[in-house]
Design a protein around this motif. Structure first.
Motif, PDB file in Angstrom:
ATOM      1  N   UNK A   1       0.839  -1.184   0.000  1.00 26.59           N
ATOM      2  CA  UNK A   1       0.000   0.000   0.000  1.00 26.59           C
ATOM      3  C   UNK A   1       0.887   1.251   0.000  1.00 26.59           C
ATOM      4  N   UNK A   2       0.551   2.217  -0.821  1.00 21.86           N
ATOM      5  CA  UNK A   2       1.359   3.432  -0.899  1.00 21.86           C
ATOM      6  C   UNK A   2       1.270   4.214   0.414  1.00 21.86           C
ATOM      7  N   UNK A   3       2.278   5.037   0.671  1.00 22.35           N
ATOM      8  CA  UNK A   3       2.330   5.790   1.930  1.00 22.35           C
ATOM      9  C   UNK A   3       1.047   6.588   2.179  1.00 22.35           C
ATOM     10  N   UNK A   4       0.653   7.346   1.179  1.00 21.61           N
ATOM     11  CA  UNK A   4      -0.523   8.210   1.331  1.00 21.61           C
ATOM     12  C   UNK A   4      -1.781   7.372   1.546  1.00 21.61           C
ATOM     13  N   UNK A   5      -1.917   6.308   0.764  1.00 19.76           N
ATOM     14  CA  UNK A   5      -3.091   5.439   0.879  1.00 19.76           C
ATOM     15  C   UNK A   5      -3.114   4.747   2.247  1.00 19.76           C
ATOM     16  N   UNK A   6      -1.925   4.392   2.732  1.00 21.79           N
ATOM     17  CA  UNK A   6      -1.807   3.743   4.045  1.00 21.79           C
ATOM     18  C   UNK A   6      -2.297   4.677   5.148  1.00 21.79           C
TER      19      UNK A   6
END
Lengths: 533, 533
Positions: free
Chosen positions: A14-19
């Motif tokens: 999962x991408x940082x922002x999405x996380x």
């Protein structure tokens, strides 16, 4: 908001922002959309990653959505918001710690737009210079005068923010929210939106409710993604400043009926309770705000704010703001003075100076001779000739100023009576009359009653609440439910247009006497029928 | 959306913008928030007023909110949207009439970022130049290399929009929406967001889902409030372009299992149906995309896109794109060529050129002598020496190019088998294998099967769908439910990371022969065991 997410790995890409978004959504538990502001994505992602995917996210609560604008590893102790009263003549602001409501700094600054016009009408005039000159303009025309006024007000706000930030020892970039309260015209000029129709029948503004903007859309030099909440307005002459006042007064939360009076450039009056609100506005202020009377001035250093004349020995007692040499007279001083002139019978019930030659009481005649000078344009009353200071800077009240004062007080009383009559109530039914603004802070309700400006009621009915416009903006910053309350206020208000109201005109005529053509309305005020008429 | 509001009057002083909002909310009948975009308020209010409070409002449907961005008195016949495939090497776009789906213009342009690196890794390298050089950087550091790449891609998009607008005879300012599909790195570079971690274990991008931006936040020269929809991505090596492809293929709507193969810079493969999706990506493409083989090139004018060698008379038949003199060979030509070289036994099952000296068949030996030249670094096959054109610009295939090709095809087959094995299925269970991209449009699946690149299945199983990334972006523009479909696709995909997959490595080794170490997997392909090993 504190948040912790699982660390990423090869099996959790999962991408940082999405996380961060997922973790926050889980924590918030509501289904409002949540995004990270594009402009803040780099910093938020970096901070989140470097903090080991745990820490504190900074969210803008936009009512219909959440927007993440920052992330810190440690819990912040201060989150700064700015409340701003966008007055026609002055801007007044406070910096607040949104975590505990502490006031970090406060201050005010003259509205630099004054250089383009002292009042709202002349500002609208300037903002529509080009469009008034030319019939045919391109469809996407934006008046340079409007741009100019917008730039000036934005600069003033930036300057005020800078001053307050220095006082609070913070960076302006850490001001994370702004709540703005101002009249409808100021709101239009601040957003650079055409105010042309505000002063033209049927007085329809371009907008009453502004979407929540980001400060960078307005070139404000605070945090670029700070939400800018504009208080909604109700009409051209009933702005967000009064909605703010209603919010601050608490009248919309009370089951008993109250009245709110706010005198600025206009007199704006609201009547109601938690079930209903009725409001109107009218030009009752000018004589009280300074600029109309020759010696009139805003409440500031050197302004005479209190005047008394002893009913027997005719000694004059004055007090100035800042306790310095008097240079003029402000609204509260003017009310005190005219009330005293009436009670000492210097003026008659029409508000005209009496001729000293016709006075039979020797003490009064002596006083009149000393203070009532006959000049080319009639009598004028010398409040002080500053002779004790060895200067010649006298403060006087001319007949023309008196006349303006009478019109203002008549307008005020006519507004109040028209409004209360509209709902079939009587002044005695009111739980409270809340008086807002500098006017409310300084005037003596007793003297205003003597003039027949405010209704003759026990003094305990009157309550002053200071700059209610600013207080309301502060409330919106600190209390998430306050924005909803504003919407409720706006939607429950009935607006009564006085500019075309026949009843108002009749009541205005009746009120052009001291205290009134019908003295029975003011039982506590002496009535000197023999003087005048 | 058509809307009519009551005209304002003294007894209905609702502001212009609020009046429009109220009328639209009533008409829409849902409870999503509706606002007029701040940047459009002046124009919308003016148009609404001048149209007599009736006409057509232009709304952006942002899923969670409505935003009004325009108003016209007459019903518009065209509303233009732009679909964009943000490829690493090329940008391809279409202008569509959103009212009826008509294609108004289409075109493509080379990605000017190529000047800073041909592939994704070198772009990431360039975008992180400064941050890699210095250990300590300010917290709000933005790499100038990243800014540079963002500016370049935005300029390219603006140029492409301008070109298409001219073709469609419209203003770029009337492009009212943009849907963008690109791989994860291109998405980061387009938004100017740090791609540093994309190529570093555990390969975590900064973002997968972008909030809907306005074009003016990205300096795009289309309508300033045009929403920019970015296709969501799943991981660093599985971008929005493939989500777009899945959407365009319709596989996520089919109850029967399908496979989607998209070969660009990477080979990206998805397997699944409406219930589940599993995806992976791997480096199988380079040899096919041009740039790796010395004579390799992208499919463009002069590229040999078709090669056949007659199995008996050894006559070579070639066809170039644009029917001009051959200057290189593209992916499909390469597959044709290597398959033909195998079938005519110029190469052995390891993909090595056979020594003409050992050839016993006289016709083949003669052909080999003519076309297989021994140079310093081994044999090379002369596809054409252009002798008929009187030039010396030969197109050759060296052993090193062949080796790269074998690695690519082995990687491809290993990816496909690892993936299908992961879900316990067999290739024969597939309803369809959809092949996307320029690769899918040009290759001959039969020849790819001969090489053991694609599984040995009836040709009817294969379907080419062209630029699926662009088709998906178009779908998102035209179909409001498609954005939800994208979200469903993203959330139902399981991503299989091959970079650390042991099984993949074993399968890769087994596939480094033509067609395979286990020839029973390719019953339709002749197997020349005696050649090589």
């Amino acid at each position: 908001m504190q948040v912790t997410a699982a660390e990423p790995g090869l099996h959790d890409n999962t991408a940082d922002i999405d996380r961060l978004q997922q973790a926050l959504k889980m924590k918030l538990g509501d289904n409002r959309p949540l995004t990270v502001a594009y402009e803040c994505m780099t910093l938020v992602a970096r901070a989140f990653r470097e903090a080991g995917y745990t820490g504190y996210a900074l969210l803008n609560n936009l009512d219909t959505a959440w927007v993440v604008v920052g992330f810190t590893a440690k819990k912040p102790s201060v989150i700064v918001g700015m409340a701003l009263d966008l007055g026609t003549t002055h801007l007044e602001a406070t910096l607040l710690n949104l975590l505990d409501g502490e006031v970090l700094a406060e201050g005010n600054l003259e509205n630099a737009q004054i250089a383009f016009g002292a009042d709202i009408l002349s500002r609208i005039h300037h903002a529509t210079t080009k469009r008034r000159q030319q019939k045919k303009l391109p469809f996407d025309f934006q008046d340079p005068g409007l741009d100019e006024l917008q730039q000036v007000i934005v600069s003033t706000i930036n300057e005020l923010a800078e001053t307050l930030a220095v006082r609070a020892d913070i960076e302006t970039g850490s001001i994370l929210a702004l709540a703005v309260s101002g009249n409808t015209t100021m709101a239009h000029l601040f957003l650079g939106l055409d105010p042309f129709h505000i002063c033209r029948e049927p007085y329809i503004p371009l907008f009453n409710r502004s979407p929540t903007l980001n400060s960078n859309q307005l070139n404000l030099r605070i945090h670029p993604m700070a939400p800018v909440w504009m208080m909604p307005s109700v009409g051209s002459y009933f702005g967000g400043d009064l909605i703010s006042g209603i919010l601050a007064s608490g009248m919309a939360q009370s089951s008993k009926t109250r009245m709110l009076i706010d005198v600025g450039t206009n007199a704006e009056v609201v009547l109601g309770n938690s079930d209903w609100l009725i409001a109107c506005a009218g030009a009752a202020g000018p004589a009280l705000e300074g600029g109309v009377a020759r010696m009139g001035m805003r409440a500031g250093p050197g302004a005479i704010e209190y005047v008394a004349i002893h009913p027997e020995n005719y000694l004059i007692d004055i007090r100035t703001i800042g306790d310095v040499d008097p240079v003029g007279i402000c609204g509260s001083g003017l009310i005190d003075l005219v009330a005293a002139l009436y009670l000492t019978r210097m003026i008659d019930i029409r508000g005209k100076y009496r001729d000293p030659a016709t006075e039979k009481d020797p003490a009064r005649a002596a006083f009149m001779k000393e203070h009532l000078l006959e000049r080319d344009d009639g009598f004028c009353f010398v409040v002080t000739d500053n002779s004790t200071k060895g200067t010649k800077d006298e403060v006087v009240l001319e007949q023309i100023d008196l006349d303006a004062m009478i019109r203002s007080k008549a307008a005020m009383y006519a507004i109040l009576t028209t409004l209360i009559n509209q709902v079939g109530l009587d002044f005695s039914d009111l739980e409270e009359i809340t008086v807002a603004g500098a006017f409310g802070r300084h005037i003596n309700p007793q003297h205003a009653m003597t003039l027949g400006m405010l209704p003759d009621l026990p003094l305990t009915v009157y309550r002053a609440i200071g700059n209610s416009s600013l207080r309301g903006a502060e409330k919106v910053l600190l209390d998430e439910t306050a924005r909803n309350d504003c919407e409720k206020i706006v939607s429950s208000i009935t607006y009564l247009e006085l500019n075309v109201n026949q009843e108002f005109m009749i009541r205005f005529s009746g009120a052009r006497f001291i205290p009134h053509t019908d003295p029975s309305l003011f039982p506590s005020v002496p009535f000197f029928k023999t003087d005048g008429i």
